[in-house]
Design an enzyme around this catalytic site. Structure first.
Site, PDB file in Angstrom:
ATOM      1  N   GLU A 172      17.120 -17.979  -7.790  1.00  0.00           N
ATOM      2  CA  GLU A 172      16.719 -16.651  -8.246  1.00  0.00           C
ATOM      3  C   GLU A 172      16.133 -16.711  -9.663  1.00  0.00           C
ATOM      4  OE1 GLU A 172      16.115 -13.996  -6.886  1.00  0.00           O
ATOM      5  OE2 GLU A 172      16.237 -12.418  -8.400  1.00  0.00           O
ATOM      6  N   LYS A 221      12.362 -15.424 -10.519  1.00  0.00           N
ATOM      7  CA  LYS A 221      12.101 -14.385 -11.528  1.00  0.00           C
ATOM      8  C   LYS A 221      11.028 -14.868 -12.501  1.00  0.00           C
ATOM      9  CE  LYS A 221      13.393 -11.181 -10.514  1.00  0.00           C
ATOM     10  NZ  LYS A 221      13.876 -11.321  -9.187  1.00  0.00           N
ATOM     11  N   LYS A 232       6.079  -4.687  -4.142  1.00  0.00           N
ATOM     12  CA  LYS A 232       7.541  -4.613  -4.016  1.00  0.00           C
ATOM     13  C   LYS A 232       7.981  -4.521  -2.561  1.00  0.00           C
ATOM     14  CE  LYS A 232      11.585  -2.832  -6.067  1.00  0.00           C
ATOM     15  NZ  LYS A 232      11.938  -4.174  -6.547  1.00  0.00           N
ATOM     16  N   HIS A 244      15.788 -37.548  -6.095  1.00  0.00           N
ATOM     17  CA  HIS A 244      15.079 -37.912  -4.867  1.00  0.00           C
ATOM     18  C   HIS A 244      13.617 -37.473  -4.932  1.00  0.00           C
ATOM     19  CE1 HIS A 244      18.756 -39.343  -3.151  1.00  0.00           C
ATOM     20  NE2 HIS A 244      19.359 -38.216  -3.508  1.00  0.00           N
ATOM     21  N   CYS A 269       0.845  -1.182   0.000  1.00  0.00           N
ATOM     22  CA  CYS A 269       0.000   0.000   0.000  1.00  0.00           C
ATOM     23  C   CYS A 269       0.889   1.244   0.000  1.00  0.00           C
ATOM     24  CB  CYS A 269      -0.945   0.098   1.185  1.00  0.00           C
ATOM     25  SG  CYS A 269      -2.070  -1.283   1.322  1.00  0.00           S
ATOM     26  N   GLU A 271       7.446 -15.254 -10.799  1.00  0.00           N
ATOM     27  CA  GLU A 271       6.774 -14.041 -10.328  1.00  0.00           C
ATOM     28  C   GLU A 271       6.263 -13.163 -11.467  1.00  0.00           C
ATOM     29  OE1 GLU A 271       9.066 -11.490  -7.675  1.00  0.00           O
ATOM     30  OE2 GLU A 271      10.887 -11.792  -8.826  1.00  0.00           O
ATOM     31  N   ASN A 301      -1.421   2.410   5.616  1.00  0.00           N
ATOM     32  CA  ASN A 301      -0.543   1.327   5.138  1.00  0.00           C
ATOM     33  C   ASN A 301      -0.092   0.561   6.374  1.00  0.00           C
ATOM     34  OD1 ASN A 301       1.467  -0.269   3.971  1.00  0.00           O
ATOM     35  ND2 ASN A 301       2.992   1.351   4.128  1.00  0.00           N
ATOM     36  N   GLY A 302      -0.310  -0.753   6.382  1.00  0.00           N
ATOM     37  CA  GLY A 302       0.066  -1.567   7.535  1.00  0.00           C
ATOM     38  C   GLY A 302      -1.083  -2.479   7.920  1.00  0.00           C
ATOM     39  N   TRP A 339      -2.779  -2.758  -1.651  1.00  0.00           N
ATOM     40  CA  TRP A 339      -2.465  -4.177  -1.807  1.00  0.00           C
ATOM     41  C   TRP A 339      -3.274  -4.850  -0.709  1.00  0.00           C
ATOM     42  CZ3 TRP A 339      -0.462  -8.304   0.971  1.00  0.00           C
ATOM     43  CH2 TRP A 339      -0.039  -9.404   0.227  1.00  0.00           C
ATOM     44  N   ARG A 388       3.916  -0.426  -4.717  1.00  0.00           N
ATOM     45  CA  ARG A 388       3.620  -0.909  -3.373  1.00  0.00           C
ATOM     46  C   ARG A 388       2.302  -1.676  -3.307  1.00  0.00           C
ATOM     47  NH1 ARG A 388       6.856   1.614   0.241  1.00  0.00           N
ATOM     48  NH2 ARG A 388       5.484   0.973   1.912  1.00  0.00           N
TER      49      ARG A 388
HETATM   50  C1  G6P Z   1       9.268  -8.701  -2.294  1.00  0.00           C
HETATM   51  C2  G6P Z   1       9.853  -8.296  -3.628  1.00  0.00           C
HETATM   52  C3  G6P Z   1      11.153  -9.053  -3.881  1.00  0.00           C
HETATM   53  C4  G6P Z   1      12.134  -8.818  -2.749  1.00  0.00           C
HETATM   54  C5  G6P Z   1      11.507  -9.180  -1.390  1.00  0.00           C
HETATM   55  C6  G6P Z   1      12.361  -8.691  -0.244  1.00  0.00           C
HETATM   56  O1  G6P Z   1       8.810 -10.006  -2.340  1.00  0.00           O
HETATM   57  O2  G6P Z   1       8.942  -8.549  -4.663  1.00  0.00           O
HETATM   58  O3  G6P Z   1      11.731  -8.593  -5.079  1.00  0.00           O
HETATM   59  O4  G6P Z   1      13.277  -9.580  -2.961  1.00  0.00           O
HETATM   60  O5  G6P Z   1      10.235  -8.553  -1.240  1.00  0.00           O
HETATM   61  O6  G6P Z   1      12.350  -7.282  -0.266  1.00  0.00           O
HETATM   62  P1  G6P Z   1      13.487  -6.361   0.310  1.00  0.00           P
HETATM   63  O7  G6P Z   1      13.000  -4.968   0.065  1.00  0.00           O
HETATM   64  O8  G6P Z   1      13.579  -6.678   1.775  1.00  0.00           O
HETATM   65  O9  G6P Z   1      14.745  -6.689  -0.406  1.00  0.00           O
END
Ligand code: G6P
Length: 608
Positions: free
Chosen positions: A481, A485, A603, A504, A2, A488, A101-102, A75, A27
């Site tokens: 990673e 990627k 994010k 396994h 948010c 997501e 927000n929160g 969000w 956000r």
């Molecule tokens: C969210 C983002 C990721 C990020 C993670 C941790 O899930 O989409 O891209 O790696 O949060 O965020 P930070 O700001 O703590 O790196």
């Protein structure tokens, strides 16, 4: 999660609020709303879906007169993303408007209490209790009502509040959710993050936990939890305003991938002095470094994946034992920490709720903490004992690329420094490692310039059902990673596996044509992983291999090979991740996905 904004000044508020929200959409983006006081009434407009729906509804804000207002991009946590759950929320007679927000954790108890007093709720949100509770406590003094609400609510909040009876004034308060105040020439602003105010001002105040800001067009004052006025110094933000714009790229993600060479340079160069690693900013003496018993690297998402890579390097190069934890696990598992351990929290935003809680958990046990953080002045940066900034600049795309690359650099530097101080590597080795690191920006540029080949390959996989990523050692961390990627942003199911672990269980999922992306950058493990590739191929997998230039042996086993330039074995992640980022990006683009704002994600994850 948010984003909130607020503006009070001489200009029409609504267009400024919408513009600010557009910088905060990363956000959350499932609904949005704004409320503006027009001299008589507080008017609100809300819309489900992306901000552009709200912008169209209000003709970019033109239909909403008034010079004071608050806005929100959501969000959803409590209540579906519907119009009635969108913020702002109001008390019954609509004289108090709130954006939040929160999470108000005790909202159910408070809601029951307020319903018992006759208050009627129109949404399923936790936020609405704040509006009614303010109403319940409000007599004449907004500040008094806010302080009483702060005493009753539990959880996290950044709030923007307007009282109809106090026109031309905005109130803002935060606890464990970010909030800044911008001091503009033409008016003053509140926002969840700096990019929302950059167009209007570079003078910013960071509000600390449980502080209250009161803004009018001409003045800004701050109060503590006892209602006493406190003095605050503004900070000047020197970000390039264009850093938060797309600058001709189709997506922020593509732009940010292309910024990686610069990000690596910016994070690296200031820390190399006289041919050695210089991280004096941490203020850690050699004795302290030698005394470290164990490292605990704690993070979420991609930041956690850089920690996985760093584990191999700290252990292999510096011979320091390392635990890597997901912050959401660490905080509740009563971890065993020793006095001479060092906790490293990695976070782009510096606001991730679980990472922040893990930091506080470590601090409360008297353990030293170090934050590797991108956002200057963020909560983790402020609260960690020591902070090492990754100079990636603002990252807007939800899927991280450049901040990930910068985090790796910070971790390499720490590992080299620790290894040298602890006598595990020689000065000559340091010189040679740093030479390799300095070559990375150019090598990344080269990999990016090969995007056509990867785009072509990606186009063949836009209708894939499952994709597997496999590797050993650091290559396993890279696979984690690569897989994240892809899933997501393209919504294709994908998993990462340690190559040796496939048989396994997971190998049973391989069918004719299943794509397996294998990463082979660790020379001493080539042969082992090649054996796994052969096993996969004999079950029908189509194997893409990402490997070092010169490893031609792979061509006999894999179907498609992408070569990365030579670098030291510790640093291969910085190169191998580039084709995997590009692959995910082009698969997502090919599928028509909203690359920068993938569904259900945000994010900055400020709720646990
Ligand atoms: C969210 C983002 C990721 C990020 C993670 C941790 O899930 O989409 O891209 O790696 O949060 O965020 P930070 O700001 O703590 O790196």
């Amino acid at each position: 999660m948010c984003g909130i904004v607020g503006y009070v000044g001489n200009s029409q508020a609504a267009p400024i609020l919408l513009d600010g929200l557009s910088k905060l959409e990363y956000r959350g983006y499932d609904s949005a709303g704004i409320a503006v006081y027009d001299g008589e009434k507080i008017h609100a407009q809300k819309a489900c879906g992306r901000l552009k729906v709200l912008s169209e509804l209000t003709h970019d804000g033109a239909t909403m007169p008034g010079t004071a207002g608050i806005g929100h991009t959501r969000w959803a946590t409590h209540g579906a993303p519907t119009g009635s759950n969108a913020h702002p929320h109001f008390n019954q007679d609509e004289s108090i408007a709130v954006v939040h927000n929160g999470i108000i954790e005790n909202y159910q108890k408070l809601k029951k209490y307020l319903e018992g007093k006759g208050f009627q709720f129109v949404s399923d949100t936790d936020t609405e209790v704040v509006a009614h509770l303010l109403d319940y406590y409000y007599k004449e003094d907004p500040m008094e009502a806010i302080l009483r609400v702060m005493n009753r609510v539990e959880g996290s909040y950044a709030l923007g509040i307007m009282f109809k009876s106090h026109p031309g004034v905005l109130y803002a308060v935060r606890k464990d959710s970010p909030l800044i105040v911008g001091h503009g020439g033409d008016g003053n602003l509140i926002a969840s993050d700096v990019p929302a105010v950059l167009k209007y001002t570079r003078n910013v105040y960071f509000i600390q936990n449980e502080e209250i800001a009161v803004l009018s067009g001409e003045s800004i004052s701050f109060y503590n939890v006892d209602g006493e006025e406190i003095a605050k110094e503004p900070s000047t933000i020197d970000w390039d305003i264009n850093a938060a714009e797309k600058g001709g790229y189709e997506h922020f993600m593509l732009k940010e991938m292309y910024e990686q060479p610069q990000t690596v340079r910016d994070t690296l160069s200031p820390r190399i002095k006289g041919g050695m690693v210089d991280i004096e900013e941490l203020g850690m003496s050699d004795e302290e470094i030698r005394g470290i018993g164990r490292l605990h690297i704690i993070a979420c998402g991609s930041a956690y994946h850089t920690g996985m890579t760093a584990k191999y390097i700290f252990e292999g190069m510096a011979r320091i034992p390392v635990d890597v934890d997901l912050a959401s696990e660490f905080r509740y598992r009563n971890p065993i920490l020793a006095e001479n351990d060092l906790v490293i929290i990695i976070s782009q935003s510096g606001e991730t709720a679980d990472s922040l809680a893990a930091l506080r958990e470590a601090k409360s046990r008297g353990i030293k903490t170090l934050g590797i953080v991108n956002v200057v002045g963020s909560s983790i940066a402020r609260e960690a004992d020591k902070v090492m900034y990754t100079w990636a600049g603002p990252e807007i795309a939800v899927a991280t690329t450049k901040a990930y690359s910068a985090q790796l650099i910070a971790e390499y530097l720490l590992a080299i420094k620790f290894a040298q101080v602890r006598g595990e590597i020689t000065e000559q080795q340091v010189v040679s490692y740093l030479k390799d690191l300095q070559k990375l920006p150019e090598q990344i540029e080269m990999l990016l310039s090969n995007k056509g080949k990867i785009q072509h390959f990606a186009n063949r996989y836009i209708s894939a059902k499952d994709v597997f990523f496999v590797g050993r050692g650091i290559d396993y961390a890279i696979s984690l990673e690569g897989s994240l990627k892809l899933k997501e942003i393209s919504y294709i199911h994908s998993e990462a596996y340690a190559a040796g672990e496939l048989k396994h269980g997971t190998i049973s999922l391989i069918e004719e044509g299943t794509l397996v992306a294998s990463v082979l950058t660790q020379e001493e493990l080539y042969k082992k992983t090649i054996s796994n590739i052969v096993e996969l191929k004999s079950r029908g997998a189509f194997v893409l291999a990402v490997t070092n230039t010169g490893n031609t042996e792979i061509e006999k086993a894999a179907d498609y090979v992408i070569y990365i330039p030579q670098t030291n074995r510790w640093f291969t992640n910085s190169l191998a991740i580039i084709p995997l980022q590009l692959f995910s990006y082009y698969v997502a683009v090919g599928k028509g996905c909203d690359v920068d704002k993938p569904r259900n994600l945000a994010k900055s994850v400020t709720v646990e």
